[in-house]
Structures are given as structure tokens and as C-alpha cells.
Design a protein around this motif. Structure first.
Motif, short mmCIF file in Angstrom:
data_model
loop_
_atom_site.label_atom_id
_atom_site.label_comp_id
_atom_site.label_asym_id
_atom_site.label_seq_id
_atom_site.Cartn_x
_atom_site.Cartn_y
_atom_site.Cartn_z
N SER A 1 -4.29 1.69 2.73
CA SER A 1 -3.22 1.17 1.88
C SER A 1 -3.24 -0.34 1.75
N GLY A 2 -4.45 -0.89 1.62
CA GLY A 2 -4.57 -2.32 1.39
C GLY A 2 -4.53 -3.17 2.64
N GLY B 1 -6.02 -0.08 -2.89
CA GLY B 1 -5.38 -0.96 -1.92
C GLY B 1 -3.96 -1.29 -2.29
N GLY B 2 -3.68 -2.59 -2.43
CA GLY B 2 -2.34 -3.05 -2.69
C GLY B 2 -1.75 -2.51 -3.97
N ASN B 3 -2.59 -2.25 -4.99
CA ASN B 3 -2.05 -1.72 -6.24
C ASN B 3 -1.35 -0.39 -6.02
N PHE C 1 -8.21 -3.60 -3.99
CA PHE C 1 -9.63 -3.29 -3.92
C PHE C 1 -10.45 -4.43 -4.51
N GLY C 2 -11.42 -4.92 -3.74
CA GLY C 2 -12.28 -6.00 -4.21
C GLY C 2 -11.82 -7.39 -3.83
N VAL D 1 -10.25 -11.37 11.20
CA VAL D 1 -10.02 -11.04 9.80
C VAL D 1 -8.53 -10.82 9.59
N GLY D 2 -7.99 -11.33 8.48
CA GLY D 2 -6.59 -11.12 8.16
C GLY D 2 -6.31 -9.66 7.85
N MET D 3 -5.29 -9.09 8.48
CA MET D 3 -4.96 -7.68 8.24
C MET D 3 -4.49 -7.46 6.82
N SER D 4 -3.87 -8.48 6.22
CA SER D 4 -3.40 -8.39 4.84
C SER D 4 -3.61 -9.74 4.19
#
Length: 211
Positions: A144-145, A191-193, A35-36, A102-105
Motif C-alpha cells: 500500500s505504498g 501504491g499511494g494512488n 508506483f515508480g 530507506v524511507g518507509m514512505s
């Protein structure tokens, strides 16, 4: 095991001890945004066809950018030189499309997959100038990020008079939605966390349930 039958990531752990993930984590789950995080955002040069940074906003002297999961309001002022003015006229006339991606991840380099982001302008052409609607909204879908979809689109509002040497003041709302729905992506979804921690939480739950 129950976890294996359910298709869950395999974990090696002992009750009373620390959960240890195996090396079977896939590359697709290794690099979600948190997030962010700033999104990887690029635009194709209408003239050359090459991918590169998006237009530079005069406010911060940095390319236009967005952050994962962050709703808000963006403002980006563009100095209209001769090249950009020619591009804007083609965009308004629907003779060209300003395609971004935009990059998906947050996966690095060639491992990064992209989603298309159409960048459109709406206006009225005149022989010596152009009127452009400078209100533009940015809509993103995430889960989910990872970015599921994205779009930048003009909204009927006020027209701005433009010619070479003018400054185009693009501005509008930024909103994130959950995966394929219109439900808001809660800021509590880190997100990734979250994506990295849920296997450990599952292992701990299974372990305590067996006690």
C-alpha cells in the motif's frame, strides 16, 4: 455504525452526492509512495558516521537509487579513490559495515521513518589489491505504498580485481515482494494512488447498496 465498528475511516456522504472525507486521516496514511516513485535512500559515511546520499554511479552521475514497486536490473559503476578503496578493504575484511536506510514512505523531513538497509560486500583481500564479487541483488518488500523491508546483498558470481583507481561495476536484480511474503508485488498496485482512493470506493459501495 457498521463502518465505525469495523475500524474503517469515517466518511461523511449522502447517497446521490459526492463522498467527503473527514479531517481524521492520520499522518501515517498521508504520504505513501506511488508506483515508480524514487525511494528516499541514504547511506552512513563509514569514516564520519554521518548520513548522506549513497555512492554516485558513473553511468548517470547520480547517487544509487531505486523506485517503489519497480522490478528490474540495476548497474552502478564506482570510481575507487583512496578513501573508497580503504573502506572497501574494511568491508571485505568484515571490520566495518556500510549501513544504509530507506524511507518507509514519502513523508517529508523529520516526519519520515526509516528502515535499515545493510550494504555488504564479499571478496578476498590481498596485500596490494582486493577481489570483490560485483554481483549484488536488491530485495524490497512493500504494501500500500509503504516499504516493509529492504536489503542489498552480494551473490556469488564473478570476482573483480580492484585497487586504487579501478572502477567497481556493481550490478544485479531488483525485486519487490508483497508485504512480509515472497509473492511478487504486482505492478498494478499503484501504491499511494490506491491507498488514497479506497475510502471513496468504500463509500460509493455502501451508498449504492443502500439504494
Amino acid at each position: 455504525t457498521m463502518a465505525a465498528r469495523a475500524g474503517l475511516p469515517l466518511l461523511v456522504f449522502a447517497c446521490g452526492g459526492a463522498a467527503v472525507p473527514t479531517e481524521r486521516a492520520t499522518a501515517s496514511s498521508a504520504s505513501p509512495y506511488s508506483f515508480g516513485d524514487a525511494l528516499y535512500f541514504e547511506c552512513r559515511n563509514v569514516s564520519t558516521g554521518e548520513w548522506g546520499p549513497p555512492p554516485v554511479c558513473m553511468e548517470r552521475e547520480e547517487p544509487l537509487s531505486f523506485e517503489y514497486g519497480v522490478d528490474g536490473f540495476f548497474s552502478c559503476s564506482l570510481l575507487i579513490d583512496a578513501q573508497l578503496y580503504a573502506i572497501i578493504r574494511r568491508l571485505v575484511a568484515l571490520e566495518a559495515h556500510w549501513m544504509c536506510r530507506v524511507g518507509m514512505s514519502s513523508a517529508p523531513g523529520r516526519q519520515r521513518a526509516y528502515l535499515p538497509v545493510p550494504f555488504t560486500l564479499w571478496g578476498v583481500l590481498d596485500k596490494e589489491h582486493v577481489h570483490v564479487s560485483n554481483r549484488m541483488n536488491a530485495a524490497f518488500h512493500g504494501d500500500s505504498g509503504r516499504v516493509s523491508a529492504a536489503a542489498l546483498y552480494p551473490v556469488r558470481d564473478k570476482f573483480q580485481f580492484l585497487r586504487e583507481g579501478s572502477v567497481l561495476n556493481l550490478h544485479g536484480n531488483v525485486h519487490w515482494m508483497k508485504h512480509s511474503s515472497y509473492a511478487s508485488l504486482a505492478s498494478g498496485d499503484q501504491g499511494g494512488n490506491t491507498a488514497r482512493l479506497w475510502p471513496l470506493a468504500l463509500a460509493w459501495s455502501l451508498c449504492t447498496a443502500a439504494m
